[in-house]
Design an enzyme around this catalytic site. Sequence first.
Site, PDB file in Angstrom:
ATOM      1  NE  ARG A   1      38.979   9.907  26.149  1.00 39.58           N
ATOM      2  CZ  ARG A   1      39.634  10.894  26.140  1.00 39.58           C
ATOM      3  NH1 ARG A   1      39.995  11.755  25.729  1.00 39.58           N
ATOM      4  NH2 ARG A   1      39.838  11.363  27.681  1.00 39.58           N
ATOM      5  CB  SER A   2      31.643   8.890  19.932  1.00 38.19           C
ATOM      6  OG  SER A   2      31.787   7.905  20.928  1.00 38.19           O
TER       7      SER A   2
ATOM      8  CB  THR B   1      27.845   5.736  25.464  1.00 37.39           C
ATOM      9  OG1 THR B   1      28.504   5.090  26.625  1.00 37.39           O
ATOM     10  CG2 THR B   1      27.233   7.312  26.040  1.00 37.39           C
TER      11      THR B   1
ATOM     12  CE  LYS C   1      27.486   0.741  25.384  1.00 35.10           C
ATOM     13  NZ  LYS C   1      28.411  -0.039  25.203  1.00 35.10           N
TER      14      LYS C   1
ATOM     15  N   GLY D   1      34.306 -11.346  34.005  1.00 33.51           N
ATOM     16  CA  GLY D   1      33.096 -10.413  34.400  1.00 33.51           C
ATOM     17  C   GLY D   1      31.937 -11.203  33.548  1.00 33.51           C
ATOM     18  CB  ALA D   2      29.071 -12.178  34.112  1.00 31.99           C
TER      19      ALA D   2
ATOM     20  N   GLY E   1      27.100  -6.196  31.053  1.00 36.09           N
ATOM     21  CA  GLY E   1      27.079  -6.027  29.728  1.00 36.09           C
ATOM     22  C   GLY E   1      28.261  -5.903  29.000  1.00 36.09           C
TER      23      GLY E   1
ATOM     24  CG  MET F   1      36.895  -5.015  27.541  1.00 37.97           C
ATOM     25  SD  MET F   1      35.013  -5.165  27.717  1.00 37.97           S
ATOM     26  CE  MET F   1      34.986  -6.976  27.018  1.00 37.97           C
TER      27      MET F   1
HETATM   28  P1  ATR Z   1      29.064  -3.655  32.751  1.00 36.05           P
HETATM   29  O1  ATR Z   1      27.815  -3.178  32.032  1.00 36.05           O
HETATM   30  O2  ATR Z   1      30.069  -2.353  32.690  1.00 36.05           O
HETATM   31  O3  ATR Z   1      29.580  -4.820  32.518  1.00 36.05           O
HETATM   32  P2  ATR Z   1      27.980  -4.676  35.303  1.00 36.05           P
HETATM   33  O4  ATR Z   1      26.922  -5.136  34.526  1.00 36.05           O
HETATM   34  O5  ATR Z   1      27.600  -3.750  36.452  1.00 36.05           O
HETATM   35  O6  ATR Z   1      28.589  -3.436  34.420  1.00 36.05           O
HETATM   36  O7  ATR Z   1      29.011  -5.838  35.644  1.00 36.05           O
HETATM   37  C1  ATR Z   1      30.064  -5.274  36.224  1.00 36.05           C
HETATM   38  C2  ATR Z   1      31.089  -6.623  36.244  1.00 36.05           C
HETATM   39  O8  ATR Z   1      32.127  -6.452  36.918  1.00 36.05           O
HETATM   40  C3  ATR Z   1      30.371  -7.866  36.975  1.00 36.05           C
HETATM   41  O9  ATR Z   1      30.938  -9.095  36.510  1.00 36.05           O
HETATM   42  C4  ATR Z   1      31.006  -7.587  38.429  1.00 36.05           C
HETATM   43  O10 ATR Z   1      30.863  -8.886  39.248  1.00 36.05           O
HETATM   44  P3  ATR Z   1      29.476  -9.206  40.007  1.00 36.05           P
HETATM   45  O11 ATR Z   1      28.530  -9.782  39.070  1.00 36.05           O
HETATM   46  O12 ATR Z   1      30.018 -10.367  40.953  1.00 36.05           O
HETATM   47  O13 ATR Z   1      29.075  -8.322  40.613  1.00 36.05           O
HETATM   48  C5  ATR Z   1      32.281  -7.260  38.127  1.00 36.05           C
HETATM   49  N1  ATR Z   1      33.079  -6.768  39.469  1.00 36.05           N
HETATM   50  C6  ATR Z   1      32.844  -5.334  39.464  1.00 36.05           C
HETATM   51  N2  ATR Z   1      33.839  -5.025  40.457  1.00 36.05           N
HETATM   52  C7  ATR Z   1      34.551  -6.412  40.695  1.00 36.05           C
HETATM   53  C8  ATR Z   1      35.628  -6.663  41.541  1.00 36.05           C
HETATM   54  N3  ATR Z   1      36.352  -5.593  42.319  1.00 36.05           N
HETATM   55  N4  ATR Z   1      36.163  -7.904  41.394  1.00 36.05           N
HETATM   56  C9  ATR Z   1      35.777  -8.677  40.428  1.00 36.05           C
HETATM   57  N5  ATR Z   1      34.470  -8.528  39.771  1.00 36.05           N
HETATM   58  C10 ATR Z   1      34.014  -7.119  39.694  1.00 36.05           C
END
Ligand code: ATR
Length: 284
Positions: free
Chosen positions: A21-22, A67, A71, A132-133, A135, A224
């Site tokens: 959508r950018s 995107t 990145k 979440g941890a 990117g 997000m």
């Molecule tokens: P992005 O770049 O979008 O952050 P990513 O680096 O693949 O994508 O990270 C996905 C995040 O969603 C991670 O924190 C992942 O947890 P893990 O590190 O334990 O894999 C989290 N995640 C994905 N599905 C999940 C779920 N069903 N419940 C909880 N955490 C989830």
Amino acid sequence: MTMSTSQKRYAVIGNPISHSRSPSIHQAFARQCGINLVYERILAPVDAFTTYAERFFEQGGLGLNVTVPFKEDAYHLARSNLSARAQLAAAVNTLWVDDGVIHGCNSDGMGLLSDLLRLGFNPEKSRVLMVGAGGAARGCLLPVLEAQCKELRVLNRTPERARLLVADLLAFRPEYRSRLSAGSLNDLDGVWDIVINATSASLSSQAPSLEGLQFSERSLAYDMVYGSEPTAFMTQSRALGAGCQADGLGMLVGQAAISFQIWHGVLPETDAVLDELRNVLKVS
Ligand code: ATR
């Protein structure tokens, strides 16, 4: 597309890219600010980001949004000229050329912050939970801390990843040690003012399992991810008592506004563009 020589060229690059959508967001900002530009979509093969990005700038392009999945590649491309936010995020979503050199910034965190403020939730003095941890979380920690939150806790299904993320940030900004912590999805003591879902769970219509999560009527649950319907996390948070829920459409528009400001020196107004996008989402 016909292009006049007075038109400045911008683009978003990714793979896939047709959904982006950018272009419509930047074109709306440009109309608002009276700037004549073209903004294209560039589909780059997954192993050819650098070639495509360098060619865009060699051919006179002025700014690129980046995107998924590029990145990190963009971060390496601009590694000699990165903003502090991009350095910490280890990811770049905004590129431009200055004095013949490619520069990079990450506007995702500022986009999130601007959306929290728009919603009336200033992180200042608040307890903020980042779930979440990956990117998405990494790109947003610094702006939330800089907004003087009382506490920022990063929780992840794989807690070690959250700890690594926090350790990376503290190595860079040790002054935040007393306010920043990491843990597993169970480390949920007390009531949270702002809970941000930065996991990719919503993409498969799931919510992270946050047993014992406590909200108040004055809490915000922010996902997000965005869509035409409330996400699973928003629905779960409402059931747990969060007074306000929001998806990440405002963050998308907010990060675009910051990119626009980097390129054009003017911060556009976002409300009308956001309303328009929301209407488009509802009927799509
Ligand atoms: P992005 O770049 O979008 O952050 P990513 O680096 O693949 O994508 O990270 C996905 C995040 O969603 C991670 O924190 C992942 O947890 P893990 O590190 O334990 O894999 C989290 N995640 C994905 N599905 C999940 C779920 N069903 N419940 C909880 N955490 C989830």
